[in-house]
Design a protein around this motif. Structure first.
Motif, PDB file in Angstrom:
ATOM      1  N   ARG A   2       0.636  -1.005  -0.060  1.00 51.68           N
ATOM      2  CA  ARG A   2       0.324   0.296   0.156  1.00 51.68           C
ATOM      3  C   ARG A   2       1.017   0.992  -0.073  1.00 51.68           C
ATOM      4  NH1 ARG A   2      -3.118  -1.141   5.479  1.00 51.68           N
ATOM      5  NH2 ARG A   2      -4.741   0.714   4.134  1.00 51.68           N
ATOM      6  N   ASN A   3       0.382   2.666  -0.988  1.00 53.61           N
ATOM      7  CA  ASN A   3       1.505   3.664  -0.290  1.00 53.61           C
ATOM      8  C   ASN A   3      -0.273   4.507   0.025  1.00 53.61           C
ATOM      9  OD1 ASN A   3       3.103   5.476  -1.393  1.00 53.61           O
ATOM     10  ND2 ASN A   3       2.280   5.614  -3.209  1.00 53.61           N
ATOM     11  N   ILE A   4       0.237   5.143   1.091  1.00 51.03           N
ATOM     12  CA  ILE A   4      -0.159   6.018   1.630  1.00 51.03           C
ATOM     13  C   ILE A   4       0.273   7.836   2.132  1.00 51.03           C
ATOM     14  CG2 ILE A   4      -1.142   6.493   4.477  1.00 51.03           C
ATOM     15  CD1 ILE A   4      -1.744   3.621   3.235  1.00 51.03           C
ATOM     16  N   LYS A   5      -0.801   9.050   1.781  1.00 55.20           N
ATOM     17  CA  LYS A   5       0.038   9.972   1.230  1.00 55.20           C
ATOM     18  C   LYS A   5      -1.142  10.162   2.497  1.00 55.20           C
ATOM     19  CE  LYS A   5      -2.075  13.728  -1.136  1.00 55.20           C
ATOM     20  NZ  LYS A   5      -2.660  14.393  -0.453  1.00 55.20           N
ATOM     21  N   MET A   6       0.403  11.429   3.258  1.00 53.32           N
ATOM     22  CA  MET A   6      -0.040  11.780   4.492  1.00 53.32           C
ATOM     23  C   MET A   6      -0.099  13.574   3.860  1.00 53.32           C
ATOM     24  SD  MET A   6       2.196  10.056   7.256  1.00 53.32           S
ATOM     25  CE  MET A   6       3.288  10.375   6.574  1.00 53.32           C
ATOM     26  N   LEU A  36       5.506   5.330  12.667  1.00 55.34           N
ATOM     27  CA  LEU A  36       5.214   4.893  12.372  1.00 55.34           C
ATOM     28  C   LEU A  36       5.803   2.885  11.890  1.00 55.34           C
ATOM     29  CD1 LEU A  36       5.025   6.743   8.925  1.00 55.34           C
ATOM     30  CD2 LEU A  36       2.905   6.037   9.805  1.00 55.34           C
ATOM     31  N   SER A  37       7.242   3.145  12.236  1.00 58.69           N
ATOM     32  CA  SER A  37       8.044   2.218  12.665  1.00 58.69           C
ATOM     33  C   SER A  37       7.329   1.320  13.570  1.00 58.69           C
ATOM     34  CB  SER A  37       9.721   1.900  12.177  1.00 58.69           C
ATOM     35  OG  SER A  37       9.585   2.897  11.421  1.00 58.69           O
ATOM     36  N   ILE A  44      10.081   2.028   8.974  1.00 58.43           N
ATOM     37  CA  ILE A  44       8.604   3.148   7.458  1.00 58.43           C
ATOM     38  C   ILE A  44      10.329   3.714   7.035  1.00 58.43           C
ATOM     39  CG2 ILE A  44       6.953   4.264   6.851  1.00 58.43           C
ATOM     40  CD1 ILE A  44       6.869   0.862   7.178  1.00 58.43           C
ATOM     41  N   GLU A  45      10.215   4.512   5.741  1.00 56.88           N
ATOM     42  CA  GLU A  45      10.919   5.453   5.227  1.00 56.88           C
ATOM     43  C   GLU A  45       9.964   6.301   4.236  1.00 56.88           C
ATOM     44  OE1 GLU A  45      14.655   5.342   3.117  1.00 56.88           O
ATOM     45  OE2 GLU A  45      15.213   3.544   4.887  1.00 56.88           O
ATOM     46  N   ILE A  46      10.067   7.937   4.768  1.00 55.00           N
ATOM     47  CA  ILE A  46       8.807   8.053   3.851  1.00 55.00           C
ATOM     48  C   ILE A  46       9.086   9.135   3.491  1.00 55.00           C
ATOM     49  CG2 ILE A  46       7.049   8.342   6.283  1.00 55.00           C
ATOM     50  CD1 ILE A  46       7.598  10.613   7.251  1.00 55.00           C
ATOM     51  N   THR A  68       2.647  -2.566   3.924  1.00 48.02           N
ATOM     52  CA  THR A  68       2.050  -3.820   3.895  1.00 48.02           C
ATOM     53  C   THR A  68       1.149  -4.644   5.347  1.00 48.02           C
ATOM     54  OG1 THR A  68       4.013  -4.755   4.708  1.00 48.02           O
ATOM     55  CG2 THR A  68       3.678  -5.157   2.566  1.00 48.02           C
ATOM     56  N   SER A  69       0.715  -3.335   5.921  1.00 44.62           N
ATOM     57  CA  SER A  69       0.197  -3.992   6.752  1.00 44.62           C
ATOM     58  C   SER A  69      -1.400  -3.773   6.757  1.00 44.62           C
ATOM     59  CB  SER A  69       0.108  -1.944   8.146  1.00 44.62           C
ATOM     60  OG  SER A  69      -0.848  -1.802   9.093  1.00 44.62           O
TER      61      SER A  69
END
Length: 251
Positions: A2-6, A36-37, A44-46, A68-69
């Motif tokens: 998944r790709n999540i935009k914040m 996030l990690s 997690i790297e943003i 992958t959460s």
């Protein structure tokens, strides 16, 4: 994957800027990545839309991360609100196509700079505006802004020493609004060089104060020499308000 935009809001006053710095936990990126990690159980790297300076703020910074959460977005946001420092808030989460990249796909950004133009400072505005007690001529500043709008080589308005990459940028709009003693300057452009907004602001203020002429803008473009431009104003008055994306990148 998944790709999540914040979309993120933060008070940068006690941080060393957006970008992660080694093991330091004094950056916005570092704080968010750490939470996030822990939340996902994986490192997690943003990716941010761009850097903000130490002490600068954001109302609409954008970043994305891949995971992958299976946690749903509402649960993620609740977790982030609970465990992030109170001066960093993830305002919105959105699942976006895997190809979306917060930096490479940014079409334009809006920055604002706030100046407290009065002899007596504001106790409440101390961390969010720059105190300039002298007279400022708004007509002269508007003339300067009109010269900055357009496509130019802005190397003279940057703290970059040298760059192999192009320093040509396009400024779409600069506006000035007065609200009592507070002057709001808004800059919308396709991209900005290191310290570019802060140096443009310093130059605009010197023109408004009468210590520099509006035509000096043309001379700075011609010379490309940083020392020809005005001062670099302090970071506490600077906000990243919004990052714009083409709708096609969101589908």
């Amino acid at each position: 994957m998944r790709n999540i935009k914040m979309t993120i809001e933060y008070d940068g006053g006690r941080y060393l800027g957006w970008q992660r710095l080694g093991d330091s936990d004094k950056t916005i990126q570092g704080k968010i990545e750490n939470i996030l990690s822990v939340m996902t159980g994986t490192k997690i790297e943003i990716i941010g839309s761009g850097r903000t300076d130490a002490g600068a703020h954001a109302k609409g910074q954008v970043a994305n991360f891949k995971t992958t959460s299976n946690m749903d977005l509402a649960e993620m946001q609740d977790y982030l609100i609970r465990y992030l420092p109170r001066d960093i808030v993830v305002k919105e989460l959105e699942e976006v196509p895997e190809r979306f990249h917060a930096r490479y796909h940014a079409a334009a950004k809006k920055y604002s700079y706030h100046v407290w133009n009065a002899a007596v400072p504001s106790a409440f505005g101390y961390h969010y505006s720059y105190l300039y007690p002298g007279h400022l001529d708004v007509d002269r500043m508007n003339e300067a802004c009109s010269k900055l709008v357009g496509t130019h080589d802005f190397i003279g308005f940057s703290s970059l020493k040298k760059s192999k990459k192009s320093t040509v940028r396009t400024i779409n709009e600069i506006t000035i609004q007065r609200e009592g003693n507070l002057l709001h300057f808004a800059f919308v452009g396709e991209g900005f060089l290191y310290n570019m907004v802060r140096i443009m602001m310093g130059t605009i203020l010197e023109i408004g104060a009468g210590t520099m002429e509006p035509d000096y803008i043309d001379a700075i473009f011609e010379s490309g020499i940083r020392s020809d431009a005005g001062m670099t104003v302090p970071s506490q008055g600077l906000f990243l308000d919004e990052v714009y994306y083409k709708s096609s990148e969101m589908r």
